[in-house]
Scaffold this motif. Structure first.
Motif, PDB file in Angstrom:
ATOM      1  N   THR A  37     -48.858  18.400   6.024  1.00  0.00           N
ATOM      2  CA  THR A  37     -48.176  17.249   5.428  1.00  0.00           C
ATOM      3  C   THR A  37     -48.307  16.031   6.331  1.00  0.00           C
ATOM      4  O   THR A  37     -48.647  14.931   5.877  1.00  0.00           O
ATOM      5  CB  THR A  37     -46.688  17.571   5.186  1.00  0.00           C
ATOM      6  OG1 THR A  37     -46.603  18.678   4.297  1.00  0.00           O
ATOM      7  CG2 THR A  37     -45.935  16.387   4.624  1.00  0.00           C
ATOM      8  N   ARG A  40     -52.005  14.773   6.484  1.00  0.00           N
ATOM      9  CA  ARG A  40     -52.393  13.985   5.304  1.00  0.00           C
ATOM     10  C   ARG A  40     -51.866  12.552   5.420  1.00  0.00           C
ATOM     11  O   ARG A  40     -52.574  11.608   5.090  1.00  0.00           O
ATOM     12  CB  ARG A  40     -51.876  14.643   4.022  1.00  0.00           C
ATOM     13  CG  ARG A  40     -52.633  15.926   3.669  1.00  0.00           C
ATOM     14  CD  ARG A  40     -52.146  16.580   2.375  1.00  0.00           C
ATOM     15  NE  ARG A  40     -51.869  15.665   1.288  1.00  0.00           N
ATOM     16  CZ  ARG A  40     -52.786  15.067   0.517  1.00  0.00           C
ATOM     17  NH1 ARG A  40     -54.062  15.286   0.731  1.00  0.00           N
ATOM     18  NH2 ARG A  40     -52.423  14.251  -0.471  1.00  0.00           N
ATOM     19  N   LEU A  41     -50.665  12.394   5.910  1.00  0.00           N
ATOM     20  CA  LEU A  41     -50.087  11.066   6.099  1.00  0.00           C
ATOM     21  C   LEU A  41     -50.855  10.293   7.170  1.00  0.00           C
ATOM     22  O   LEU A  41     -51.233   9.136   6.972  1.00  0.00           O
ATOM     23  CB  LEU A  41     -48.603  11.187   6.471  1.00  0.00           C
ATOM     24  CG  LEU A  41     -47.862   9.893   6.791  1.00  0.00           C
ATOM     25  CD1 LEU A  41     -47.908   8.908   5.634  1.00  0.00           C
ATOM     26  CD2 LEU A  41     -46.427  10.207   7.159  1.00  0.00           C
ATOM     27  N   HIS A  45     -54.097   9.980   3.386  1.00  0.00           N
ATOM     28  CA  HIS A  45     -54.251  10.701   2.122  1.00  0.00           C
ATOM     29  C   HIS A  45     -52.921  10.904   1.411  1.00  0.00           C
ATOM     30  O   HIS A  45     -52.889  11.438   0.304  1.00  0.00           O
ATOM     31  CB  HIS A  45     -54.931  12.052   2.351  1.00  0.00           C
ATOM     32  CG  HIS A  45     -56.303  11.922   2.941  1.00  0.00           C
ATOM     33  ND1 HIS A  45     -57.351  11.331   2.267  1.00  0.00           N
ATOM     34  CD2 HIS A  45     -56.786  12.270   4.154  1.00  0.00           C
ATOM     35  CE1 HIS A  45     -58.430  11.346   3.025  1.00  0.00           C
ATOM     36  NE2 HIS A  45     -58.105  11.905   4.188  1.00  0.00           N
ATOM     37  N   ALA A  46     -51.841  10.518   2.043  1.00  0.00           N
ATOM     38  CA  ALA A  46     -50.496  10.600   1.461  1.00  0.00           C
ATOM     39  C   ALA A  46     -49.701   9.423   1.996  1.00  0.00           C
ATOM     40  O   ALA A  46     -50.032   8.860   3.048  1.00  0.00           O
ATOM     41  CB  ALA A  46     -49.822  11.919   1.842  1.00  0.00           C
ATOM     42  N   SER A  49     -42.936   9.199   2.005  1.00  0.00           N
ATOM     43  CA  SER A  49     -41.937   9.488   0.973  1.00  0.00           C
ATOM     44  C   SER A  49     -40.556   9.153   1.535  1.00  0.00           C
ATOM     45  O   SER A  49     -40.392   9.010   2.759  1.00  0.00           O
ATOM     46  CB  SER A  49     -41.985  10.969   0.601  1.00  0.00           C
ATOM     47  OG  SER A  49     -41.577  11.751   1.714  1.00  0.00           O
ATOM     48  N   GLN A  71     -44.584   1.198   3.368  1.00  0.00           N
ATOM     49  CA  GLN A  71     -45.309   1.904   2.322  1.00  0.00           C
ATOM     50  C   GLN A  71     -45.416   1.048   1.062  1.00  0.00           C
ATOM     51  O   GLN A  71     -46.484   0.958   0.453  1.00  0.00           O
ATOM     52  CB  GLN A  71     -44.630   3.241   1.993  1.00  0.00           C
ATOM     53  CG  GLN A  71     -45.434   4.093   1.019  1.00  0.00           C
ATOM     54  CD  GLN A  71     -46.790   4.489   1.571  1.00  0.00           C
ATOM     55  OE1 GLN A  71     -46.886   5.044   2.662  1.00  0.00           O
ATOM     56  NE2 GLN A  71     -47.858   4.204   0.837  1.00  0.00           N
ATOM     57  N   ASP A  75     -48.848  -0.178  -0.654  1.00  0.00           N
ATOM     58  CA  ASP A  75     -49.147   0.146  -2.046  1.00  0.00           C
ATOM     59  C   ASP A  75     -49.403  -1.108  -2.873  1.00  0.00           C
ATOM     60  O   ASP A  75     -50.329  -1.154  -3.688  1.00  0.00           O
ATOM     61  CB  ASP A  75     -48.010   0.957  -2.672  1.00  0.00           C
ATOM     62  CG  ASP A  75     -47.888   2.354  -2.079  1.00  0.00           C
ATOM     63  OD1 ASP A  75     -48.839   2.836  -1.419  1.00  0.00           O
ATOM     64  OD2 ASP A  75     -46.812   2.964  -2.274  1.00  0.00           O
TER      65      ASP A  75
END
Length: 86
Positions: A37, A40-41, A45-46, A49, A71, A75
């Motif tokens: 996890t 990926r961050l 890739h993530a 959250s 974030q 985005d």
């Protein structure tokens, strides 16, 4: 004026990770997440959250609102680039 190409929050987390001399595994354990996890961050890739933002806050890396703003800014910039290319 909005930033056109802000860094992915994972890049900033990677800088904090390197400054702390933690391995990805050690950091993931401190955050209470799987190594995959966090990886990926870190690799973009993530995204961050809400639960990850709170975990980062718990270990003293700024506050959750900071991470959520980073974030959201990332985005939004990505969507702007995508729409301007269309």
């Amino acid at each position: 004026m909005p930033m056109l190409n802000p860094a992915h929050p994972g890049e900033i987390i990677r800088d904090s990770l390197e400054a702390s001399d933690w391995t990805v595994t050690e950091c993931a354990e401190s955050l209470g997440v799987a190594r995959n996890t966090l990886s990926r961050l870190l690799n973009g890739h993530a995204g961050v959250s809400p639960s990850m933002a709170l975990a980062l806050e718990r270990i003293g890396w700024s506050n959750a609102e900071f991470w959520m703003r980073l974030q959201a800014g990332y985005d939004l910039a990505q969507e702007r680039r995508k729409q301007s290319a269309a």
